[in-house]
Scaffold this active site. Structure first.
Site, PDB file in Angstrom:
ATOM      1  N   HIS A   1       3.754   2.032  10.579  1.00 59.16           N
ATOM      2  CA  HIS A   1       3.827   0.578  10.646  1.00 59.16           C
ATOM      3  C   HIS A   1       5.234   0.140  10.243  1.00 59.16           C
ATOM      4  O   HIS A   1       6.068   0.952   9.853  1.00 59.16           O
ATOM      5  CB  HIS A   1       2.760  -0.091   9.755  1.00 59.16           C
ATOM      6  CG  HIS A   1       3.068  -0.167   8.292  1.00 59.16           C
ATOM      7  ND1 HIS A   1       2.492  -1.081   7.440  1.00 59.16           N
ATOM      8  CD2 HIS A   1       3.898   0.562   7.503  1.00 59.16           C
ATOM      9  CE1 HIS A   1       2.932  -0.917   6.214  1.00 59.16           C
ATOM     10  NE2 HIS A   1       3.787   0.072   6.209  1.00 59.16           N
TER      11      HIS A   1
ATOM     12  N   CYS B   1      10.541  -1.442   3.682  1.00 60.16           N
ATOM     13  CA  CYS B   1       9.313  -1.513   4.482  1.00 60.16           C
ATOM     14  C   CYS B   1       9.520  -2.246   5.807  1.00 60.16           C
ATOM     15  O   CYS B   1       8.606  -2.311   6.640  1.00 60.16           O
ATOM     16  CB  CYS B   1       8.178  -2.147   3.685  1.00 60.16           C
ATOM     17  SG  CYS B   1       7.539  -1.022   2.441  1.00 60.16           S
TER      18      CYS B   1
ATOM     19  N   HIS C   1       8.109   3.302   9.622  1.00 53.51           N
ATOM     20  CA  HIS C   1       7.735   4.397   8.724  1.00 53.51           C
ATOM     21  C   HIS C   1       6.213   4.520   8.752  1.00 53.51           C
ATOM     22  O   HIS C   1       5.546   3.779   9.484  1.00 53.51           O
ATOM     23  CB  HIS C   1       8.241   4.137   7.295  1.00 53.51           C
ATOM     24  CG  HIS C   1       7.582   2.963   6.630  1.00 53.51           C
ATOM     25  ND1 HIS C   1       7.894   1.663   6.931  1.00 53.51           N
ATOM     26  CD2 HIS C   1       6.589   2.904   5.704  1.00 53.51           C
ATOM     27  CE1 HIS C   1       7.146   0.849   6.208  1.00 53.51           C
ATOM     28  NE2 HIS C   1       6.337   1.573   5.464  1.00 53.51           N
TER      29      HIS C   1
ATOM     30  N   HIS D   1       2.342   5.992   6.576  1.00 51.70           N
ATOM     31  CA  HIS D   1       1.655   6.298   5.318  1.00 51.70           C
ATOM     32  C   HIS D   1       0.443   7.172   5.605  1.00 51.70           C
ATOM     33  O   HIS D   1      -0.110   7.158   6.700  1.00 51.70           O
ATOM     34  CB  HIS D   1       1.137   5.020   4.648  1.00 51.70           C
ATOM     35  CG  HIS D   1       2.206   4.079   4.226  1.00 51.70           C
ATOM     36  ND1 HIS D   1       2.999   4.280   3.127  1.00 51.70           N
ATOM     37  CD2 HIS D   1       2.636   2.911   4.777  1.00 51.70           C
ATOM     38  CE1 HIS D   1       3.853   3.289   2.996  1.00 51.70           C
ATOM     39  NE2 HIS D   1       3.665   2.437   3.993  1.00 51.70           N
TER      40      HIS D   1
ATOM     41  N   HIS E   1      -3.360   7.902  13.552  1.00 57.36           N
ATOM     42  CA  HIS E   1      -2.263   8.404  14.386  1.00 57.36           C
ATOM     43  C   HIS E   1      -1.782   7.380  15.407  1.00 57.36           C
ATOM     44  O   HIS E   1      -1.434   7.719  16.542  1.00 57.36           O
ATOM     45  CB  HIS E   1      -2.630   9.734  15.063  1.00 57.36           C
ATOM     46  CG  HIS E   1      -2.533  10.892  14.116  1.00 57.36           C
ATOM     47  ND1 HIS E   1      -3.454  11.121  13.127  1.00 57.36           N
ATOM     48  CD2 HIS E   1      -1.596  11.845  13.982  1.00 57.36           C
ATOM     49  CE1 HIS E   1      -3.099  12.181  12.437  1.00 57.36           C
ATOM     50  NE2 HIS E   1      -1.968  12.650  12.916  1.00 57.36           N
TER      51      HIS E   1
ATOM     52  N   GLU F   1      -2.047   2.691  -0.146  1.00 62.68           N
ATOM     53  CA  GLU F   1      -0.934   2.919   0.777  1.00 62.68           C
ATOM     54  C   GLU F   1      -0.127   4.144   0.331  1.00 62.68           C
ATOM     55  O   GLU F   1       0.398   4.893   1.147  1.00 62.68           O
ATOM     56  CB  GLU F   1      -0.048   1.675   0.838  1.00 62.68           C
ATOM     57  CG  GLU F   1       0.781   1.611   2.109  1.00 62.68           C
ATOM     58  CD  GLU F   1       1.511   0.283   2.245  1.00 62.68           C
ATOM     59  OE1 GLU F   1       1.135  -0.495   3.141  1.00 62.68           O
ATOM     60  OE2 GLU F   1       2.454   0.025   1.480  1.00 62.68           O
TER      61      GLU F   1
HETATM   62 ZN   LIG Z   1       4.662   0.845   4.581  1.00 61.73          ZN
END
Ligand SMILES: [Zn+2]
Length: 149
Positions: free
Chosen positions: A22, A31, A35, A37, A76, A137
């Site tokens: 995201h 952020c 990237h 998580h 994914h 997260e």
């Molecule tokens: Zn993030």
């Protein structure tokens, strides 16, 4: 004499982890970059009473309804706000891999979506309610969205 436990206060909780990418549009620092998580969801379920076997819900039903929803929709995938200026280009590059969402994909908004939309859809007619979603997260950072707050 001890007071009886109210069955509405008993929760069945199941966790499920997915990998997703995201970026948080408008974020002040890192952020804002693309990237990902290893997200871990906690589904907290309640019902007005226990079933004949003595359960809120069978754990396998939570898996079927909520864990599988995550597998099919967000695992994914790359999650982007539909108003993010890069959403169209990334979607063109990988239309199956990019999910354009009606909200900025913060952990808070993701957990809220699962609580408000996915839970009621999946549990419709069962008498079971998704009462709280906790979304981790990272190992250190998580959010909690609850109907009873
Ligand atoms: Zn993030």
């Amino acid at each position: 004499m001890e007071q009886a436990i109210n069955p509405a206060k008993i929760k069945a909780i199941r966790t499920h982890s997915i990998c997703a990418g995201h970026r948080v549009h408008g974020h002040e620092s890192k952020c804002a970059h693309l990237h990902g998580h290893n997200y871990k969801f906690e589904f907290h379920c309640t019902a007005g009473s226990l079933d004949n076997v003595g359960r809120v819900i069978d754990f396998s039903d939570i898996k079927e309804k909520l864990c599988m929803w995550l597998e099919e929709n967000w695992d994914h995938r790359f999650l982007l706000w539909e108003k993010d200026p890069i959403a169209a280009d990334l979607s063109d590059a990988d239309s199956m891999g990019v999910v354009r969402m009606p909200f900025n994909p913060t952990a808070e908004n993701m957990a809220k979506h699962v609580l408000e939309i996915v839970g009621p859809e999946q549990f419709a007619g069962t008498g079971v309610m998704l009462e709280k979603v906790v979304l981790h997260e990272t190992d250190k950072c998580f959010v909690e969205v609850s109907r009873s707050l």
